[in-house]
Design a protein around this motif. Structure first.
Motif, PDB file in Angstrom:
ATOM      1  N   LEU A   1       0.859  -1.183   0.000  1.00 24.02           N
ATOM      2  CA  LEU A   1       0.000   0.000   0.000  1.00 24.02           C
ATOM      3  C   LEU A   1       0.893   1.230   0.000  1.00 24.02           C
ATOM      4  O   LEU A   1       1.921   1.256   0.691  1.00 24.02           O
ATOM      5  N   MET A   2       0.499   2.232  -0.771  1.00 23.90           N
ATOM      6  CA  MET A   2       1.281   3.469  -0.827  1.00 23.90           C
ATOM      7  C   MET A   2       0.350   4.672  -0.884  1.00 23.90           C
ATOM      8  O   MET A   2      -0.637   4.677  -1.623  1.00 23.90           O
ATOM      9  N   HIS A   3       0.664   5.672  -0.069  1.00 23.46           N
ATOM     10  CA  HIS A   3      -0.002   6.973  -0.161  1.00 23.46           C
ATOM     11  C   HIS A   3       1.052   8.015  -0.545  1.00 23.46           C
ATOM     12  O   HIS A   3       2.223   7.875  -0.196  1.00 23.46           O
TER      13      HIS A   3
ATOM     14  N   ASP B   1      -0.159   2.458   5.992  1.00 24.77           N
ATOM     15  CA  ASP B   1       1.035   2.094   5.216  1.00 24.77           C
ATOM     16  C   ASP B   1       1.916   1.107   5.974  1.00 24.77           C
ATOM     17  O   ASP B   1       2.435   0.145   5.399  1.00 24.77           O
ATOM     18  N   PHE B   2       2.076   1.342   7.273  1.00 22.03           N
ATOM     19  CA  PHE B   2       2.926   0.440   8.049  1.00 22.03           C
ATOM     20  C   PHE B   2       2.233  -0.883   8.347  1.00 22.03           C
ATOM     21  O   PHE B   2       2.869  -1.935   8.332  1.00 22.03           O
TER      22      PHE B   2
ATOM     23  N   THR C   1       3.825  -4.443   9.322  1.00 19.01           N
ATOM     24  CA  THR C   1       3.329  -5.163  10.498  1.00 19.01           C
ATOM     25  C   THR C   1       2.668  -6.481  10.146  1.00 19.01           C
ATOM     26  O   THR C   1       2.904  -7.509  10.805  1.00 19.01           O
ATOM     27  N   ALA C   2       1.830  -6.484   9.117  1.00 19.94           N
ATOM     28  CA  ALA C   2       1.145  -7.725   8.729  1.00 19.94           C
ATOM     29  C   ALA C   2       2.150  -8.798   8.334  1.00 19.94           C
ATOM     30  O   ALA C   2       2.000  -9.970   8.710  1.00 19.94           O
TER      31      ALA C   2
ATOM     32  N   VAL D   1       6.511   8.096   3.873  1.00 21.48           N
ATOM     33  CA  VAL D   1       6.020   7.025   4.744  1.00 21.48           C
ATOM     34  C   VAL D   1       6.221   5.665   4.077  1.00 21.48           C
ATOM     35  O   VAL D   1       6.669   4.700   4.711  1.00 21.48           O
ATOM     36  N   TYR D   2       5.908   5.577   2.791  1.00 18.78           N
ATOM     37  CA  TYR D   2       6.117   4.336   2.040  1.00 18.78           C
ATOM     38  C   TYR D   2       7.596   3.970   2.024  1.00 18.78           C
ATOM     39  O   TYR D   2       7.967   2.809   2.250  1.00 18.78           O
ATOM     40  N   ASN D   3       8.459   4.960   1.763  1.00 13.83           N
ATOM     41  CA  ASN D   3       9.909   4.716   1.781  1.00 13.83           C
ATOM     42  C   ASN D   3      10.344   4.160   3.133  1.00 13.83           C
ATOM     43  O   ASN D   3      11.122   3.200   3.209  1.00 13.83           O
ATOM     44  N   SER D   4       9.837   4.764   4.205  1.00 12.43           N
ATOM     45  CA  SER D   4      10.202   4.336   5.555  1.00 12.43           C
ATOM     46  C   SER D   4       9.727   2.914   5.814  1.00 12.43           C
ATOM     47  O   SER D   4      10.454   2.101   6.409  1.00 12.43           O
TER      48      SER D   4
END
Length: 221
Positions: free
Chosen positions: A76-78, A93-94, A99-100, A136-139
């Motif tokens: 998932l990416m925003h 995103d995380f 996490t999953a 956030v996606y990069n992280s």
């Protein structure tokens, strides 16, 4: 390989990988919110919800003790500039990207060890680079890389291969839903990525491709 679990096998890269596995006679279990139209087992799972993950894990442990391939592919990416990201999207995103995958791996690692199987975690070129509007996606993808390396270190003496599979941009709903400015025709076809993964998995078990990065070439290059 006898039986595989794929997160996100209903579309994109997960769909193409599932298709390749089914063609080889391997039974596939799909964990995603959307059911796949392929001939596989669908366990409807919202990967952002702990209860859904627990229910899916319990079902697998009860009915699919022979699983020997785990492919964590859902993503998932925003897209937002720093300071503009809604807090709930940071959680989303995380939860999907990181996490999953950790929860599923932690819950099924005993089965994978017992069956001497493989774990494939799909990261991204964003696991190594950073891009504007996707902090956030990069992280999250950097965190995925950290977990891959941790698994490889801890499972070094086990007969379990841990493969970090890191593609650049490919045709999928991820870019469309994120409102990416990348054109679909300029992205990689996921069927070629799926074939590459099949080739890697077919190598002798004494060979572990720990990390592979697949860059997207721009049109005309």
């Amino acid at each position: 390989m006898k039986k595989a679990i794929i997160t996100g096998a209903s579309s994109g890269l997960g769909h193409e990988i599932a298709l390749k596995l089914i063609e080889k006679g391997i039974e596939v279990i799909n964990l995603s919110r959307t059911e796949s139209k392929l001939n596989l087992i669908n366990l409807k799972t919202d990967l952002s919800k702990n209860e859904d993950i627990v229910n899916a894990i319990n079902k697998i442990k009860e009915e699919h003790q022979d699983v020997d391939l785990l492919i964590l592919c859902a993503g998932l990416m925003h897209r937002h500039f720093i300071g503009k990201t809604p807090l709930n999207e940071i959680d989303d995103d995380f939860s999907i990207n990181v996490t999953a995958s950790i929860k599923i791996t932690e819950s099924l690692i005993s089965l994978i060890k017992k069956n001497q199987g493989d774990i494939v975690i799909v990261g991204s070129t964003s696991s190594f680079s950073t891009y504007s509007e996707t902090s956030v996606y990069n992280s999250a993808k950097h965190a995925v890389l950290g977990y891959i390396k941790s698994l490889q270190a801890e499972l070094k003496r086990e007969n379990v291969r841990v493969i970090g599979f890191h593609p650049g941009g490919f045709k999928s709903q991820l870019h469309i839903k994120a409102g990416s400015d990348l054109k679909q025709e300029d992205l990689m076809d996921p069927k070629y990525l799926a074939q590459l993964l099949m080739d890697i998995l077919s190598l002798p078990r004494s060979v572990q491709v720990s990390e592979i990065i697949i860059d997207r070439k721009k049109a005309g290059m």
